[in-house]
Motif scaffolding. Structure first.
Motif, PDB file in Angstrom:
ATOM      1  N   ILE A 349      36.453  52.235  89.468  1.00 18.15           N
ATOM      2  CA  ILE A 349      37.768  52.876  89.574  1.00 18.15           C
ATOM      3  C   ILE A 349      38.615  52.523  88.356  1.00 18.15           C
ATOM      4  N   LEU A 350      38.562  51.256  87.950  1.00 18.46           N
ATOM      5  CA  LEU A 350      39.302  50.829  86.766  1.00 18.46           C
ATOM      6  C   LEU A 350      38.794  51.563  85.529  1.00 18.46           C
ATOM      7  N   ALA A 351      37.476  51.686  85.413  1.00 17.22           N
ATOM      8  CA  ALA A 351      36.899  52.374  84.253  1.00 17.22           C
ATOM      9  C   ALA A 351      37.349  53.823  84.214  1.00 17.22           C
ATOM     10  N   GLY A 352      37.362  54.494  85.391  1.00 20.23           N
ATOM     11  CA  GLY A 352      37.793  55.879  85.442  1.00 20.23           C
ATOM     12  C   GLY A 352      39.236  56.060  85.016  1.00 20.23           C
ATOM     13  N   TRP A 353      40.067  55.042  85.281  1.00 21.52           N
ATOM     14  CA  TRP A 353      41.474  55.097  84.875  1.00 21.52           C
ATOM     15  C   TRP A 353      41.614  54.785  83.377  1.00 21.52           C
ATOM     16  N   MET A 354      40.862  53.819  82.899  1.00 20.24           N
ATOM     17  CA  MET A 354      40.994  53.374  81.516  1.00 20.24           C
ATOM     18  C   MET A 354      40.581  54.448  80.515  1.00 20.24           C
ATOM     19  N   VAL A 355      39.538  55.223  80.829  1.00 22.45           N
ATOM     20  CA  VAL A 355      38.997  56.148  79.828  1.00 22.45           C
ATOM     21  C   VAL A 355      39.947  57.267  79.474  1.00 22.45           C
ATOM     22  N   ASP A 356      40.953  57.525  80.316  1.00 19.57           N
ATOM     23  CA  ASP A 356      41.901  58.595  80.027  1.00 19.57           C
ATOM     24  C   ASP A 356      43.265  58.071  79.593  1.00 19.57           C
ATOM     25  N   LEU A 357      43.364  56.771  79.302  1.00 16.66           N
ATOM     26  CA  LEU A 357      44.626  56.225  78.814  1.00 16.66           C
ATOM     27  C   LEU A 357      44.892  56.712  77.395  1.00 16.66           C
ATOM     28  N   PRO A 358      46.099  57.208  77.109  1.00 16.94           N
ATOM     29  CA  PRO A 358      46.428  57.618  75.742  1.00 16.94           C
ATOM     30  C   PRO A 358      46.280  56.456  74.766  1.00 16.94           C
ATOM     31  N   LYS A 359      45.768  56.749  73.572  1.00 16.47           N
ATOM     32  CA  LYS A 359      45.566  55.778  72.495  1.00 16.47           C
ATOM     33  C   LYS A 359      44.604  54.649  72.882  1.00 16.47           C
ATOM     34  N   PHE A 360      43.882  54.842  73.958  1.00 13.97           N
ATOM     35  CA  PHE A 360      42.900  53.848  74.398  1.00 13.97           C
ATOM     36  C   PHE A 360      41.566  54.552  74.578  1.00 13.97           C
ATOM     37  N   GLY A 361      41.514  55.464  75.550  1.00 19.64           N
ATOM     38  CA  GLY A 361      40.376  56.348  75.701  1.00 19.64           C
ATOM     39  C   GLY A 361      39.058  55.657  75.946  1.00 19.64           C
ATOM     40  N   LEU A 366      35.466  51.023  76.333  1.00 20.50           N
ATOM     41  CA  LEU A 366      34.124  50.497  76.080  1.00 20.50           C
ATOM     42  C   LEU A 366      34.176  49.217  75.264  1.00 20.50           C
ATOM     43  N   ALA A 367      34.968  49.225  74.194  1.00 19.45           N
ATOM     44  CA  ALA A 367      35.034  48.044  73.333  1.00 19.45           C
ATOM     45  C   ALA A 367      35.617  46.841  74.068  1.00 19.45           C
ATOM     46  N   SER A 368      36.709  47.036  74.793  1.00 20.49           N
ATOM     47  CA  SER A 368      37.372  45.906  75.457  1.00 20.49           C
ATOM     48  C   SER A 368      36.500  45.320  76.571  1.00 20.49           C
ATOM     49  N   SER A 369      35.880  46.189  77.386  1.00 17.60           N
ATOM     50  CA  SER A 369      35.054  45.686  78.490  1.00 17.60           C
ATOM     51  C   SER A 369      33.801  44.981  77.970  1.00 17.60           C
ATOM     52  N   THR A 370      33.225  45.490  76.869  1.00 18.18           N
ATOM     53  CA  THR A 370      32.032  44.857  76.301  1.00 18.18           C
ATOM     54  C   THR A 370      32.374  43.509  75.683  1.00 18.18           C
ATOM     55  N   MET A 403      32.025  48.331  81.624  1.00 17.96           N
ATOM     56  CA  MET A 403      31.350  48.708  80.378  1.00 17.96           C
ATOM     57  C   MET A 403      30.280  49.770  80.623  1.00 17.96           C
ATOM     58  N   TYR A 404      29.414  49.528  81.594  1.00 18.29           N
ATOM     59  CA  TYR A 404      28.337  50.481  81.842  1.00 18.29           C
ATOM     60  C   TYR A 404      28.871  51.794  82.412  1.00 18.29           C
ATOM     61  N   ALA A 467      31.325  49.505  69.228  1.00 16.77           N
ATOM     62  CA  ALA A 467      32.032  50.570  69.942  1.00 16.77           C
ATOM     63  C   ALA A 467      33.288  51.002  69.186  1.00 16.77           C
ATOM     64  N   LEU A 468      33.948  50.057  68.532  1.00 15.02           N
ATOM     65  CA  LEU A 468      35.155  50.393  67.763  1.00 15.02           C
ATOM     66  C   LEU A 468      34.836  51.272  66.560  1.00 15.02           C
ATOM     67  N   LEU A 469      33.592  51.254  66.108  1.00 13.88           N
ATOM     68  CA  LEU A 469      33.190  52.029  64.934  1.00 13.88           C
ATOM     69  C   LEU A 469      32.776  53.450  65.274  1.00 13.88           C
ATOM     70  N   LEU A 470      32.675  53.768  66.559  1.00 14.89           N
ATOM     71  CA  LEU A 470      32.284  55.125  66.930  1.00 14.89           C
ATOM     72  C   LEU A 470      33.253  56.130  66.322  1.00 14.89           C
ATOM     73  N   PRO A 471      32.751  57.153  65.632  1.00 14.23           N
ATOM     74  CA  PRO A 471      33.642  58.078  64.929  1.00 14.23           C
ATOM     75  C   PRO A 471      34.278  59.138  65.819  1.00 14.23           C
ATOM     76  N   LEU A 472      33.792  59.276  67.062  1.00 14.85           N
ATOM     77  CA  LEU A 472      34.272  60.342  67.932  1.00 14.85           C
ATOM     78  C   LEU A 472      34.919  59.766  69.173  1.00 14.85           C
ATOM     79  N   GLU A 473      36.035  60.340  69.572  1.00 11.11           N
ATOM     80  CA  GLU A 473      36.720  59.993  70.830  1.00 11.11           C
ATOM     81  C   GLU A 473      36.725  61.237  71.706  1.00 11.11           C
ATOM     82  N   THR A 474      36.168  61.134  72.913  1.00 14.40           N
ATOM     83  CA  THR A 474      35.994  62.312  73.765  1.00 14.40           C
ATOM     84  C   THR A 474      37.076  62.454  74.829  1.00 14.40           C
ATOM     85  N   ARG A 475      38.054  61.572  74.851  1.00 10.68           N
ATOM     86  CA  ARG A 475      39.110  61.676  75.871  1.00 10.68           C
ATOM     87  C   ARG A 475      39.844  63.005  75.735  1.00 10.68           C
TER      88      ARG A 475
END
Length: 480
Positions: A349-361, A366-370, A403-404, A467-475
């Motif tokens: 549930i936390l992951a589902g909320w975090m992935v749509d946070l503005p400027k976080f995505g 992924l980076a913070s949880s890992t 993370m997963y 994860a921070l180096l990923l060039p694409l953000e899909t949010r």
């Protein structure tokens, strides 16, 4: 979708008009509306994918997607349930068969590795339905048969075979769920990881009920089969559960082939038909027509349907085109490489909320949880009591679940539909390769020291920085 019957060379969909697919794709994408950058996809495919995305968005999230959340959730459940099963039965089978436990885990990881390749890459060749409708049956049949194993060799062989089915679930299930989701609901792919908790819960509760009174004491030297039937009954129950879940998928639920997969295969009419079937199940309608897709074709609609041509096309499918497509541009190649690396080095549930946070995505989640998983693993080496160790275990288990959850959701979003099964399979294969190494290291290393924990924590931290180096953000962007 409105079609322009008066001019076959002009393309108008939802008020967007253009004379060529690449221009239409630029007009409809809004630059920021799609997960993949311009130039990463063939313009004809991109234009058609955009039309299908809009059609699915207009249908909305309804009855069909709610069912998909359940039946694809079985894949998440199975992915976590079977590693727990193996860890639970490890002690009684070692007591009975007198062999080194890491070989059992090695057989599992080899099967997971093969399953990720076969079903993941195969879903881009023979379609999603075949893989979806077979993985759980493979698990159920071989797991049930494993209960009759006369020795450790048979048990490891059956474990490898049932793990082929387990390993094929998530690369396929994540693609299926994503490809029927409206763009506004793609965060639900992260929430699917809640089924992991159900898998662990079911495995633990059933073991608690079956094993204690039907297993040999761990300190005995002679453990005959008649006194150690608990693990066999347990594996049978798990196998039968898999067959029940397969039956729900196969007989109760009707899976339609992914519209974007069909479109990518040139089967536009079938893609339109599926969209209308899903709309009907959701209690609505769609204005999508075959013309909305076929108008983008550069060549005529004629296709050689001779037996020879059919054979040639099927043989041509088995090439490296799906792999090459994942490295087509520098950005896509970098993204694909990093995703595979993060999987290999590795709270729904936390992951589902975090992935749509503005400027976080997705990247931030992924980076913070890992990174936190690595930090908590390091911290666990300071534990001086079982309660302290339990606390740190709870902490890194929670963050690794986040993370997963994000990783399983973000990975399919980064690949186009026509190559998504291959991309998911390659990413999962990276994970499984390191899984194969783990029991080999256990066989050759001193596990009495804390060195493996330090190494694992360091790898998680490295993965977090990757994860921070990923060039694409899909949010907030629709998967293509």
């Amino acid at each position: 979708m409105q079609s322009d019957a008066g001019n076959s060379n002009e393309m108008t969909v939802l008020g967007k008009t253009s004379k060529d697919p690449s221009e239409f794709s630029r007009q409809t994408s809004n630059n920021d509306g799609d997960a993949l950058p311009k130039g990463a996809l063939d313009p004809v495919y991109a234009a058609k994918a955009e039309v299908l995305n809009r059609a699915i968005q207009n249908i909305g999230f309804g009855h069909y997607q709610r069912w998909l959340f359940v039946v694809t959730g079985f894949g998440w459940l199975v992915d976590n349930l079977w590693p727990v099963v193996i860890s639970i039965i490890l002690t009684p089978v070692i007591t009975e068969f007198h062999f080194q436990g890491p070989y059992f885990e090695l057989s599992q990881n080899i099967g997971l590795f093969v399953g990720a390749i076969v079903f993941g890459l195969g879903s881009d060749i023979w379609g999603r339905k075949v893989s979806f409708n077979s993985t759980l049956l493979v698990v159920g049949v071989f797991a049930t048969a494993a209960a009759g194993s006369p020795d450790s060799i048979f048990l490891c062989v059956f474990s490898a075979f049932w793990s082929v089915g387990v390993g094929g679930n998530l690369p396929v299930d994540s693609a299926i769920f994503l490809e029927f989701l409206p763009g506004t609901h793609q965060y639900l792919l992260t929430v699917l990881s809640i089924w992991w908790a159900f898998g662990q819960l079911f495995a633990s509760l059933i073991a608690w009920a079956v094993l204690p009174n039907l297993s040999c004491p761990v300190d005995v030297t002679d453990c005959p089969k008649s006194q150690n039937m608990g693990w066999r009954y347990y594996v049978i129950i798990m196998g039968v559960l898999m067959i029940i879940l397969w039956a729900i998928r196969f007989f109760v639920f009707t899976l339609y082939e992914s519209p974007k997969y069909l479109m990518g295969r040139g089967r536009d009419a079938e893609a339109v038909e599926v969209v209308h079937k899903v709309a009907a199940l959701n209690g609505t309608t769609s204005n999508l027509t075959l013309r909305d897709l076929s108008r983008f074709d550069k060549a005529g609609p004629g296709v050689d349907i001779s037996t020879q041509a059919a054979i040639e096309r099927n043989v041509a499918k088995f090439n490296a085109s799906h792999v090459r497509a994942l490295f087509k541009t520098r950005t896509i190649a970098w993204s694909t490489t990093l995703v595979i690396s993060i999987w290999g080095i590795p709270g729904a549930i936390l992951a589902g909320w975090m992935v749509d946070l503005p400027k976080f995505g997705r990247k931030g989640a992924l980076a913070s949880s890992t990174l936190l998983t690595g930090v908590f693993l390091f911290a666990s080496t300071t534990a001086r009591s079982s309660n302290q160790l339990l606390g740190w275990n709870c902490a890194f288990t929670f963050t690794s679940n986040v993370m997963y959850g994000v990783l399983y959701a973000m990975t399919p979003e980064l690949f186009p539909t026509k190559d998504r099964g291959t991309g998911n399979g390659l990413a999962a294969t990276g994970n499984r390769i390191f899984g194969v190494f783990a029991p080999i290291v256990a066989l050759k290393s001193n596990l009495e020291s804390s060195s493996p924990i330090w190494i694992s924590g360091a790898l998680f931290i490295v993965a977090g920085f990757l994860a921070l180096l990923l060039p694409l953000e899909t949010r907030g962007k629709s998967a293509m």
